[in-house]
Motif scaffolding. Structure first.
Motif, PDB file in Angstrom:
ATOM      1  N   CYS B  80       0.892  -1.301   0.010  1.00 47.24           N
ATOM      2  CA  CYS B  80      -0.092  -0.041   0.126  1.00 47.24           C
ATOM      3  C   CYS B  80       0.867   1.226  -0.080  1.00 47.24           C
ATOM      4  O   CYS B  80       1.740   1.515   0.988  1.00 47.24           O
ATOM      5  N   CYS B  83       0.056   3.673   3.150  1.00 45.57           N
ATOM      6  CA  CYS B  83       0.675   3.365   4.782  1.00 45.57           C
ATOM      7  C   CYS B  83       1.844   2.336   4.716  1.00 45.57           C
ATOM      8  O   CYS B  83       2.651   2.404   5.801  1.00 45.57           O
ATOM      9  N   GLY B  97      -3.598  -1.535   7.403  1.00 41.41           N
ATOM     10  CA  GLY B  97      -2.971  -0.335   7.883  1.00 41.41           C
ATOM     11  C   GLY B  97      -3.803   0.991   7.543  1.00 41.41           C
ATOM     12  O   GLY B  97      -3.720   1.751   8.471  1.00 41.41           O
ATOM     13  N   CYS B  98      -4.500   1.223   6.422  1.00 34.18           N
ATOM     14  CA  CYS B  98      -5.169   2.191   6.214  1.00 34.18           C
ATOM     15  C   CYS B  98      -6.415   1.724   5.043  1.00 34.18           C
ATOM     16  O   CYS B  98      -6.251   0.700   4.678  1.00 34.18           O
ATOM     17  N   ASP B 100      -6.855   2.808   2.320  1.00 37.75           N
ATOM     18  CA  ASP B 100      -6.223   2.459   0.839  1.00 37.75           C
ATOM     19  C   ASP B 100      -5.516   1.245   0.837  1.00 37.75           C
ATOM     20  O   ASP B 100      -5.584   0.719  -0.588  1.00 37.75           O
ATOM     21  N   CYS B 101      -5.349   0.375   1.527  1.00 33.95           N
ATOM     22  CA  CYS B 101      -4.905  -1.040   1.623  1.00 33.95           C
ATOM     23  C   CYS B 101      -5.838  -1.739   0.853  1.00 33.95           C
ATOM     24  O   CYS B 101      -5.479  -2.952   0.105  1.00 33.95           O
TER      25      CYS B 101
HETATM   26 ZN   LIG Z   1      -2.704   1.314   3.421  1.00 32.68          ZN
END
Ligand SMILES: [Zn+2]
Ligand SMILES: [Zn+2]
Lengths: 358, 175
Positions: B80, B83, B97-98, B100-101
């Protein structure tokens, strides 16, 4: 400090009222996991990002026309609490052990009656939890849904059209909902039917676990039933399925109770009164024994075999005799042996008080 | 019922999982469940993610605001960009992690979702404020289903009303 209100009484105000089916169902809870868009999940958030999340929720709460359920709600930071205070909130199921022990800039928003608790910086940025007494998952969902809408007008959530609400753990993604019902099933346990019931429940995609055990046991015959699937089903369908299954469990428990009454009333009476006697007179009680005896007495009350004590007292004692509460009462740290003595003392005192007065 | 892993402790966790299209039942004690790293419904803190992660990742400062993370090197597989979490780290710790992962690992996620949930697409609530267009599309889908049902029942008047409503919404969507 108003925190005392949350750590003094074992029973949350919402529990004092009787909920539907409260002879078997202790409580219903709905939790919604939400994250703010543009910020890493708490696991990877920097300290300043985490404190920013608390600040944003605080700001939202300061805005006008708060929903009634959040009227006079307070935001409490984990860093401002002692270990013991945190433990008590965990024992009351208001916060998770994870928030108490491992969060950075963890906080909780608590409504005065404790029916709403919103954890901040737990595994997700925001976890909205609504608790109702008895069998009311639908009501809990309605309130959580309303609070969620209110927050969403002020905060932008991480949401994907295909995957839904994005959560830190893939087991929560989609709806982010975890609906659970806490049930007391002593008769099914006594008649060994519980082992046959559980596989049937898991067949339909729900999970069952014992609660209150230190380690692996289901102490006090208390179980939590909850949905496993959060993606691909509508919230209403999840709630409906859970409610339907719990209703069936209630039926099974009822028929197990009637069967016990028919085939071994004397034995049953002996058992519940024996437990009542022990709770009323014992000088040392482990938490395991206390939970088992409390479960017996609770069954006796619900079946009309024991009178003069309210079922609420049993609910309350189940929380009051947990280690955190005992130490809060004693205003000092206690080792296990000390706790067992204090536990017995507290139960004795409580039962004699409730018998005489109120 | 005994735990199916150790056969010693009582099983308190009962659940099913869909593995390769087959429903599997699990009955585990808390200890074995933890060892297997199972993330159960309602089981809040499974294991210490923070400790595990700090060993796995050296992300200190990497996620400082606005600063892009190291670019992915192809040998490490999916990563990703927002993050810095790699897919292999994700599969070890079981946590994103976020948000967007989800995009970064998209190609690998459907089988995972199918295993955990039996589904891959969200059908529940849509945010009121920011989910505007999706809300409309959902409504159109629903109306279209109703429309074909009406046509089958030869309820043409009602069908015409639905068709107009769909057109209205479609126009709203395109504007
Ligand atoms: Zn992420
Ligand atoms: Zn085991």
């Amino acid at each position: 400090m108003s925190l005392q209100r949350f750590t003094q009484d074992a029973l949350s105000e919402w529990m004092r009222g009787k909920g539907p089916r409260s002879d078997i169902v202790i409580s219903s809870r709905v939790r919604l996991a939400r994250n703010l868009s543009g910020l890493p999940f708490p696991m990877l958030a920097t300290s300043s990002q985490s404190s920013d999340i608390v600040r944003r929720v605080e700001e939202a709460l300061r805005s006008d026309n708060r929903p009634a359920a959040l009227d006079k709600a307070e935001l409490i930071r984990m860093d401002d609490l002692s270990d013991l205070e945190k433990r008590v909130l965990v024992e009351k199921h208001l916060i998770s052990p994870h928030l108490a022990e491992e969060s950075r800039h963890g906080a909780v928003v608590l409504s005065p009656n404790e029916a709403v608790s919103i954890m901040i910086n737990e595994e997700d940025h925001i976890r909205i939890q609504c608790l109702f007494p008895g069998l009311q998952p639908q009501e809990a969902w309605k309130l959580a849904d309303e609070l969620d809408d209110w927050f969403e007008r002020r905060l932008t959530y991480a949401f994907s059209e295909t995957t839904g609400y994005l959560t830190s753990c893939p087991t929560n993604v989609g709806t982010g909902i975890r609906a659970s019902v806490m049930v007391h099933l002593p008769a099914l346990a006594m008649t060994q039917q519980i082992n046959r019931l559980f596989p049937a429940i898991t067949q339909v995609g729900l999970a069952v676990r014992g609660i209150y055990g230190e380690g692996s046991e289901a102490l006090g015959n208390l179980y939590q039933v909850s949905n496993q699937v959060t993606l691909g089903q509508r919230e209403e369908d999840i709630i409906e399925k859970l409610t339907g299954v719990v209703r069936q469990m209630i039926q099974h428990e009822h028929s197990a109770r009637s069967r016990l009454r028919e085939i071994s009333l004397t034995k049953l009476e002996d058992r519940v009164h024996r437990s009542y006697g022990i709770l009323s007179h014992a000088r040392v009680l482990s938490s395991k024994e206390a939970m088992e005896r409390l479960s017996d007495v609770r069954l006796g009350i619900d079946m009309g075999l024991i009178s003069g004590v309210s079922a609420n007292v049993m609910n309350e004692l189940m929380v009051l005799t947990q280690p955190g509460f005992l130490q809060t009462r004693a205003k000092q740290r206690l080792d296990a042996e000390e706790r067992d003595i204090r536990r017995a003392g507290m139960i004795r005192e409580y039962l004699s008080m409730k018998r005489e007065g109120q | 019922m005994q735990c199916q892993e150790c056969g010693k402790r009582p099983a308190t966790l009962h659940y099913t999982k869909i593995i390769n299209g087959e429903k599997m039942e699990f009955h585990l004690c808390e200890v074995c469940a933890k060892e297997k790293g199972e993330q159960m419904a309602g089981m809040e803190a499974g294991f210490s993610i923070h400790n595990l992660l700090s060993g796995l990742l050296n992300l200190d400062g990497q996620f400082a605001e606005g600063q892009p993370a190291r670019s992915a090197s192809s040998s490490e597989g999916l990563r990703c960009k927002t993050c810095g979490l790699t897919y292999s780290q994700f599969s070890k710790i079981g946590r994103f992690g976020c948000s967007d992962c989800y995009k970064a690992f998209a190609e690998r996620l459907d089988p995972l979702f199918r295993r955990v949930h039996g589904h891959t697409t969200h059908r529940g609530k849509v945010p009121e404020r920011t989910g505007g267009k999706l809300r409309i599309r959902r409504e159109i889908e629903r109306l279209k289903q109703e429309l074909s049902a009406r046509i089958q029942k030869e309820e043409f008047e009602e069908a015409a009303r639905l068709r107009d409503r769909i057109r209205e919404l479609q126009a709203k969507l395109d504007s």
